[in-house]
Design an enzyme around this catalytic site. Structure first.
Site, PDB file in Angstrom:
ATOM      1  N   ASP A  23       0.808  -1.217   0.000  1.00  0.00           N
ATOM      2  CA  ASP A  23       0.000   0.000   0.000  1.00  0.00           C
ATOM      3  C   ASP A  23       0.843   1.269   0.000  1.00  0.00           C
ATOM      4  O   ASP A  23       0.355   2.338  -0.381  1.00  0.00           O
ATOM      5  CB  ASP A  23      -0.948   0.003   1.206  1.00  0.00           C
ATOM      6  CG  ASP A  23      -1.988  -1.105   1.115  1.00  0.00           C
ATOM      7  OD1 ASP A  23      -1.580  -2.279   1.085  1.00  0.00           O
ATOM      8  OD2 ASP A  23      -3.187  -0.800   1.075  1.00  0.00           O
ATOM      9  N   GLU A  29      -5.923 -10.548  -6.420  1.00  0.00           N
ATOM     10  CA  GLU A  29      -5.699 -11.631  -5.460  1.00  0.00           C
ATOM     11  C   GLU A  29      -6.671 -12.790  -5.611  1.00  0.00           C
ATOM     12  O   GLU A  29      -6.550 -13.793  -4.908  1.00  0.00           O
ATOM     13  CB  GLU A  29      -5.785 -11.053  -4.040  1.00  0.00           C
ATOM     14  CG  GLU A  29      -4.724 -10.010  -3.777  1.00  0.00           C
ATOM     15  CD  GLU A  29      -4.910  -9.295  -2.446  1.00  0.00           C
ATOM     16  OE1 GLU A  29      -3.898  -9.051  -1.781  1.00  0.00           O
ATOM     17  OE2 GLU A  29      -6.059  -8.977  -2.087  1.00  0.00           O
TER      18      GLU A  29
END
Length: 789
Positions: free
Chosen positions: A346, A484
């Protein structure tokens, strides 16, 4: 919501945890959730206090296996302050009648204000007003002022303030099968008549914690210290219409803090020396005023209000105090326990904003990565690779913290977790090093720590690539990309995918940048780096080859997310939306049905399109050209369109990236995704996740969308590049940046004009490159550019 405040009206237990996250107060070192001080942790409320970098590791037994997890620790709760009339029950919104309730967050001053009016029957009421701060000037201090006003009665009010060391990590429901008892050896005591203390330590990491609280009131303070509590009580005599004030000042120290001997002694000394609440508030306000000045952002309307809230939470998590700490970017801030406080990729969405406002904080966050470079090299060696393999989830020491199992709340099953195969996190680290150095001009970092990280990450990618004689290209196999959902091929026995386009292109970029850096390094520094790392010319030859021959798969004339993506089945999107409504977590839905998302062309979030987020169109075309692939506007538009219709947006980052990309590819559709990114946390679009901690990458990313995305601002090749693409809905705004030592370079975008103003100084001029011209701006100059329609 107003231009400068964030308000909640009325008491709603269902929204309480969301409010607690969004009303968290912090200073980069310490943060406390916005829970009501009279309420304890239960199914409605979750007070939590966290110190950056304070982790502990525990082993639990789950699904017949021993599972080890490291968590950011919920430290002793300093908030508790409850009250009641003499002989009555304690007043809380859950047990008493609430006539009025307002929670007001003041982002510009870092202050949380609470106003509640309890009705007591027979025309009587008690009004409670509280002001809370977590001090931005002294990061170890926090304070709570409570004002009680009697209405229609006179009488005695009992107030009890506590330090609570009996807390656990229990803020995330799906983790509750895991051991959350991180604190041990809890002791309490009294220092002077108005001060109590608490000390404890974490069970495995052995971090010592000291906490001290001073209670100030116009009445005698009584103390009671029975572990795990340190309690202070006062009995206030209230007159009808009068107001009594109680101030609670707290100091928090840990054994990680510099320049102290003992955390408890330091906390007691600090709280004893702390000034009264009014003086604390004054210095706190000054510190926040300075932060807002450096992070100036002028965006009108509702979008501006949300962006200021996002900026507030970014600054609370990663303030200038962070520059003194050995910490990374916690994906969920210091606002809750989701993701266990771990550090992911992030930072890829956070540092580009910080680079242009608080470069010293960016440098500290990159040093966190550099200090764990040897751990990343050890991980690569254990996997049979050279170089550095950074972990997908990082915590205290840089080992891989990704869980081996994760719980699907929809099915109740614990499933294998293969997200540790997201090796592209290494490219994110390299990208952040390069972007920071371009924005700050910090060649010292680039030529030393930065060069060492880039070299070892490049070494890993080159060693991960294998040559395919049939394709005559290098391939990277057995990885997971940013999407993901896809961890394996359908019916495969082993996890991992081949030639994820994002992974391969970013690996090629890292190799290219590293080769470029090695060519330009001053000879003494280059020689030391080569000697220290054992680099040889043969490696450089291989890096050059791999950087030009990494395979990028295509199907139907567009970029494939990974090799074989186009062969997967199409999903009945309309059918699943009709059946389930919200299908953001499509993976959980399919698994609960006994199916797997691995079978379908369905992505959780932007994957291929992340390339359009990281690189400008010109730079991306250049990367593909170097790789021997064609990427023109038509191919990119069709690629964008293809994945737009196959993405469920199961991550708050997805709307941000799509808004960024569409601003250049299909501007008319961009604003809907920008709005989703803006609303991600305030509307809790992911359905309950914000209550467990805000999404820091998405918040910082929206700021960067305004700062870089819509202005086309890039820092590369020693120049500021600008290529504005104002959206009709956000076409007039301004901000200031810090660029290569220039403080307060102002950019103002109006509907037909871009203005750049460089503050006066004795620094070198700034080279600005626009689509149709280049200009050199001297300090003190202002340049105005008319934008094409």
């Amino acid at each position: 919501m107003t231009a400068w405040t964030w308000e909640y009206e009325g008491y709603d237990p269902a929204d309480e945890r969301l409010r607690e996250s969004l009303c968290t107060l912090g200073n980069g070192y310490l943060a406390t959730r916005g829970a009501l001080p009279e309420c304890t942790a239960d199914d409605v409320h979750y007070p939590g206090t966290y110190v950056a970098g304070c982790y502990n590791r525990l082993t639990s037994r789950v699904a017949g296996r021993r599972v080890e997890n490291e968590d950011m620790v919920n430290l002793p709760n300093w908030l508790p302050l409850r009250f009641r009339l003499h002989g009555r029950q304690w007043l809380t919104p859950d047990t008493a009648t609430v006539a009025e309730h307002r929670l007001i967050l003041h982002p510009t001053s870092g202050l949380l204000e609470r106003r509640t009016r309890y009705t007591l029957g027979k025309g009587r009421a008690l009004s409670v007003r509280q002001q809370r701060l977590v001090h931005m000037a002294d990061p170890h201090l926090a304070a709570l002022r409570t004002e009680f006003t009697a209405e229609g009665f006179s009488g005695e009010l009992e107030v009890e303030a506590t330090l609570d060391g009996g807390v656990t990590n229990a803020g995330v429901a799906r983790y509750r099968d895991l051991d959350g008892h991180h604190l041990t050896h809890v002791h309490t005591g009294a220092a002077v008549p108005d001060t109590v203390w608490l000390r404890c330590r974490t069970r495995t990491s052995d971090i010592r914690v000291g906490m001290a609280a001073r209670l100030t009131a116009d009445a005698a303070v009584l103390t009671s210290t029975t572990p795990p509590y340190a309690t202070q009580r006062v009995h206030l005599h209230l007159e009808d219409g009068s107001t009594a004030v109680v101030d609670k000042t707290v100091a928090v120290q840990t054994s990680h803090d510099p320049a102290i001997s003992d955390p408890l002694a330091a906390a007691v000394d600090r709280v004893g020396a702390a000034p009264a609440f009014d003086q604390l508030l004054a210095s706190h306000l000054t510190a926040w005023e300075q932060l807002w000045r450096r992070a100036a952002l002028d965006v009108p309307g509702e979008a501006g209000s949300i962006l200021r809230l996002h900026l507030f939470h970014v600054l609370q998590t990663l303030s200038p105090h962070t520059a003194d700490l050995d910490v990374g970017v916690p994906a969920r801030g210091l606002h809750g326990e989701a993701y266990r406080g771990h550090v992911f990729w992030d930072e890829l969405f956070v540092l580009p904003y910080l680079n242009l406002h608080f470069p010293e904080t960016s440098r500290a966050l990159l040093r966190y990565r550099h200090r764990r470079l040897e751990q990343a090299c050890s991980a690569a060696r254990a996997a049979g690779r050279r170089g550095a393999m950074y972990p997908w989830q990082s915590g205290s020491d840089g080992r891989e913290e990704t869980q081996e199992l994760h719980l699907n709340p929809r099915s109740g099953r614990w499933l294998p977790d293969h997200s540790r195969l997201q090796h592209h996190v290494g490219s994110a680290v390299a990208y952040n090093v390069w972007q920071y150095c371009e924005a700050s001009g910090d060649t010292e970092f680039l030529h030393t720590k930065g060069a060492e990280m880039l070299l070892q990450i490049s070494r890993f990618w080159a060693d991960s690539a294998t040559y395919d004689e049939r394709l005559r290209r290098h391939r990277i196999r057995g990885v997971v990309g940013p999407d993901e959902y896809h961890e394996a091929y359908p019916d495969a026995k082993e996890p991992g995918l081949d030639d994820n386009a994002y992974t391969n292109v970013t690996a090629a970029w890292v190799l290219t940048r590293t080769l470029e850096l090695l060519r330009t390094l001053p000879e003494p520094g280059r020689r030391e780096l080569v000697e220290r790392t054992g680099l040889d010319d043969g490696e450089l030859t291989r890096w050059e080859d791999v950087s030009r021959t990494l395979h990028v798969p295509y199907h139907d004339g567009l970029i494939s997310q990974f090799d074989g993506y186009g062969d997967l089945a199409e999903l009945d999107w309309d059918g699943y939306r009709r059946q389930y409504g919200d299908i953001r977590r499509l993976d959980r839905i399919l698994e609960a049905e006994g199916d797997t998302v691995n079978r379908y062309q369905a992505s959780k979030q932007a994957d291929v399109l992340m390339l359009g987020y990281l690189f400008s169109p010109a730079e991306l075309r250049g990367l593909f050209r170097r790789l021997g692939h064609r990427l023109d506007d038509d191919i990119w538009r069709r690629t964008v369109d293809y994945y737009m219709h196959r993405t469920s947006h199961g991550s708050t980052l997805s709307g941000l990236v799509h808004g960024w990309v569409l601003a250049r590819a299909r501007r008319a559709e961009a604003w809907a995704f920008c709005q989703e990114a803006l609303r991600g946390d305030i509307a809790d679009v992911q359905g309950g996740t914000t209550a467990e901690g805000i999404h820091l990458g998405a918040m910082a990313g929206t700021l960067d969308l305004v700062q870089r995305g819509l202005t086309g601002l890039e820092t590369r090749d020693g120049a500021l590049w600008l290529h504005p693409v104002p959206l009709p809905e956000l076409s007039s705004y301004g901000f200031a940046i810090r660029y290569q030592g220039h403080w307060g370079v102002r950019l103002r975008l109006e509907r037909e004009q871009l203005e750049i103003a460089v503050p006066s100084s004795d620094l070198a001029p700034i080279d600005v490159r626009l689509p149709d011209r280049e200009v050199s701006l001297q300090p003190g100059e202002t340049y105005r550019l008319l934008l094409p329609d």
